[in-house]
Design a protein around this motif. Structure first.
Motif, PDB file in Angstrom:
ATOM      1  N   THR A   1       0.840  -1.306  -0.003  1.00 40.14           N
ATOM      2  CA  THR A   1       0.112   0.068   0.102  1.00 40.14           C
ATOM      3  C   THR A   1       0.761   1.134  -0.047  1.00 40.14           C
ATOM      4  OG1 THR A   1      -1.571  -1.265   1.279  1.00 40.14           O
ATOM      5  CG2 THR A   1      -1.667   1.139   1.407  1.00 40.14           C
ATOM      6  N   ASN A   2       0.762   2.049  -0.894  1.00 34.11           N
ATOM      7  CA  ASN A   2       1.628   3.219  -0.947  1.00 34.11           C
ATOM      8  C   ASN A   2       3.137   3.009  -0.992  1.00 34.11           C
ATOM      9  OD1 ASN A   2      -1.219   4.413   0.485  1.00 34.11           O
ATOM     10  ND2 ASN A   2      -0.416   5.822  -1.250  1.00 34.11           N
ATOM     11  N   GLY A   3       3.452   1.816  -1.572  1.00 37.55           N
ATOM     12  CA  GLY A   3       4.799   1.513  -1.465  1.00 37.55           C
ATOM     13  C   GLY A   3       5.497   0.747  -0.415  1.00 37.55           C
ATOM     14  N   LEU A   4       4.509   0.675   0.527  1.00 36.71           N
ATOM     15  CA  LEU A   4       4.847  -0.060   1.764  1.00 36.71           C
ATOM     16  C   LEU A   4       4.158  -1.541   1.880  1.00 36.71           C
ATOM     17  CD1 LEU A   4       4.374   3.093   3.771  1.00 36.71           C
ATOM     18  CD2 LEU A   4       6.419   2.096   3.620  1.00 36.71           C
ATOM     19  N   SER A   5       4.868  -2.356   2.663  1.00 34.61           N
ATOM     20  CA  SER A   5       4.301  -3.658   3.147  1.00 34.61           C
ATOM     21  C   SER A   5       4.808  -3.987   4.321  1.00 34.61           C
ATOM     22  CB  SER A   5       4.298  -4.838   1.920  1.00 34.61           C
ATOM     23  OG  SER A   5       5.631  -4.977   1.830  1.00 34.61           O
ATOM     24  N   LEU A   6       4.319  -4.816   5.030  1.00 40.01           N
ATOM     25  CA  LEU A   6       4.616  -5.258   6.281  1.00 40.01           C
ATOM     26  C   LEU A   6       4.576  -7.057   6.152  1.00 40.01           C
ATOM     27  CD1 LEU A   6       5.828  -4.959   9.185  1.00 40.01           C
ATOM     28  CD2 LEU A   6       3.414  -5.041  10.016  1.00 40.01           C
ATOM     29  N   VAL A   7       5.733  -7.612   6.246  1.00 42.74           N
ATOM     30  CA  VAL A   7       5.463  -9.236   5.909  1.00 42.74           C
ATOM     31  C   VAL A   7       6.376  -9.541   7.495  1.00 42.74           C
ATOM     32  CG1 VAL A   7       6.338 -11.229   4.989  1.00 42.74           C
ATOM     33  CG2 VAL A   7       5.700  -9.090   3.675  1.00 42.74           C
ATOM     34  N   GLU A   8       5.564 -10.228   8.252  1.00 39.32           N
ATOM     35  CA  GLU A   8       6.100 -10.596   9.585  1.00 39.32           C
ATOM     36  C   GLU A   8       6.547  -9.438  10.280  1.00 39.32           C
ATOM     37  OE1 GLU A   8       8.518 -14.002   9.008  1.00 39.32           O
ATOM     38  OE2 GLU A   8       6.987 -15.195   8.597  1.00 39.32           O
ATOM     39  N   SER A   9       7.869  -9.244  10.563  1.00 43.16           N
ATOM     40  CA  SER A   9       8.505  -8.227  11.454  1.00 43.16           C
ATOM     41  C   SER A   9       9.327  -7.209  10.393  1.00 43.16           C
ATOM     42  CB  SER A   9       9.144  -8.636  12.499  1.00 43.16           C
ATOM     43  OG  SER A   9      10.189  -9.366  12.246  1.00 43.16           O
ATOM     44  N   VAL A  10       9.187  -7.330   9.039  1.00 39.78           N
ATOM     45  CA  VAL A  10       9.994  -6.569   8.209  1.00 39.78           C
ATOM     46  C   VAL A  10       8.937  -5.440   7.534  1.00 39.78           C
ATOM     47  CG1 VAL A  10      11.359  -6.554   6.066  1.00 39.78           C
ATOM     48  CG2 VAL A  10      11.522  -8.475   7.670  1.00 39.78           C
ATOM     49  N   LEU A  11       9.285  -4.175   7.757  1.00 38.28           N
ATOM     50  CA  LEU A  11       8.598  -3.273   6.875  1.00 38.28           C
ATOM     51  C   LEU A  11       9.393  -2.842   5.624  1.00 38.28           C
ATOM     52  CD1 LEU A  11       6.520  -0.755   6.689  1.00 38.28           C
ATOM     53  CD2 LEU A  11       8.035   0.458   8.089  1.00 38.28           C
ATOM     54  N   ARG A  12       8.845  -3.164   4.655  1.00 41.92           N
ATOM     55  CA  ARG A  12       9.455  -2.963   3.434  1.00 41.92           C
ATOM     56  C   ARG A  12       8.869  -1.748   2.575  1.00 41.92           C
ATOM     57  NH1 ARG A  12       8.799  -6.944  -0.920  1.00 41.92           N
ATOM     58  NH2 ARG A  12      11.078  -6.365  -1.610  1.00 41.92           N
TER      59      ARG A  12
END
Length: 211
Positions: free
Chosen positions: A72-83
């Protein structure tokens, strides 16, 4: 008059281009590098809490979008990684148990504005620049920001030895702002760039196990 970086400041800072010290204070490392002005009309504010991340505003528009695996808006959260996957200005605030990872196109300039944030990752780098053109990290005025990594890293493949610093970037890395950054490198270096590293302004306290 400039002098060589003293050993106290040099500890924990690794780069192909060392900064210099002006009367005991960090000054610009590379003359042709300029700081990046934030576009606050488009800046995305992310509030961190534990292992959660929520977009709380985009520019002046309030929002409440909890991040997940779908970008979303170039951001994602996979487990504990904010990409962070696209160029832009990202304001980070709150407390995060995990990693902020920048993995954008090679032409993308990513600007992180640390607004009183604490990022602690117990298995790898707290801020990890996988790919970008340059990462800018600005310390917001009047804030104290804390970044620390773990004493033991978990690598995906046997034989890997990177990342290896609390703040690690494979590409250019620039710091500025008038706030304070406290870095604890519990595994190796405190701050490491494999390309150019410029520290233009700000107050820094860097401790690292690697001299």
């Amino acid at each position: 008059k400039e002098k060589e970086m003293d050993t106290t400041l040099q500890q924990g800072l690794t780069t192909n281009n060392y900064t210099s010290v002006l009367e005991g204070e960090i000054t610009q490392a590379i003359a042709n590098i300029k700081t990046k002005e934030a576009d606050y009309e488009k800046a995305i504010c992310v509030t961190l809490e534990g292992t959660k991340a929520t977009i709380t505003s985009i520019g002046s528009v309030q929002s409440k979008v909890e991040l997940g695996e779908t970008a979303t808006n170039g951001l994602s959260l996979v487990e504990s990684v904010l990409r962070i996957e696209t160029a832009g200005d990202y304001v980070l605030q709150g407390q995060f148990d995990g990693q902020v990872q920048i993995d954008a196109d090679k032409e993308d300039k990513v600007h992180l504005i640390l607004n009183g944030v604490s990022i602690s990752c117990d298995y790898s780098s707290a801020i990890y620049g996988v790919q970008s053109d340059r990462i800018y990290i600005t310390l917001a005025e009047g804030t104290v920001n804390e970044v620390s990594d773990g004493a033991v890293y978990s690598y995906e493949e046997e034989g890997q030895d990177e990342p290896n610093a609390a703040i690690f970037s494979k590409d250019d890395l620039t710091f500025d702002g008038t706030g304070t950054l406290v870095v604890k490198g519990n595994y190796g270096d405190g701050i490491r760039s494999k390309d150019d590293l410029a520290i233009v302004d700000g107050t820094y306290e860097v401790e690292a196990v690697k001299d």
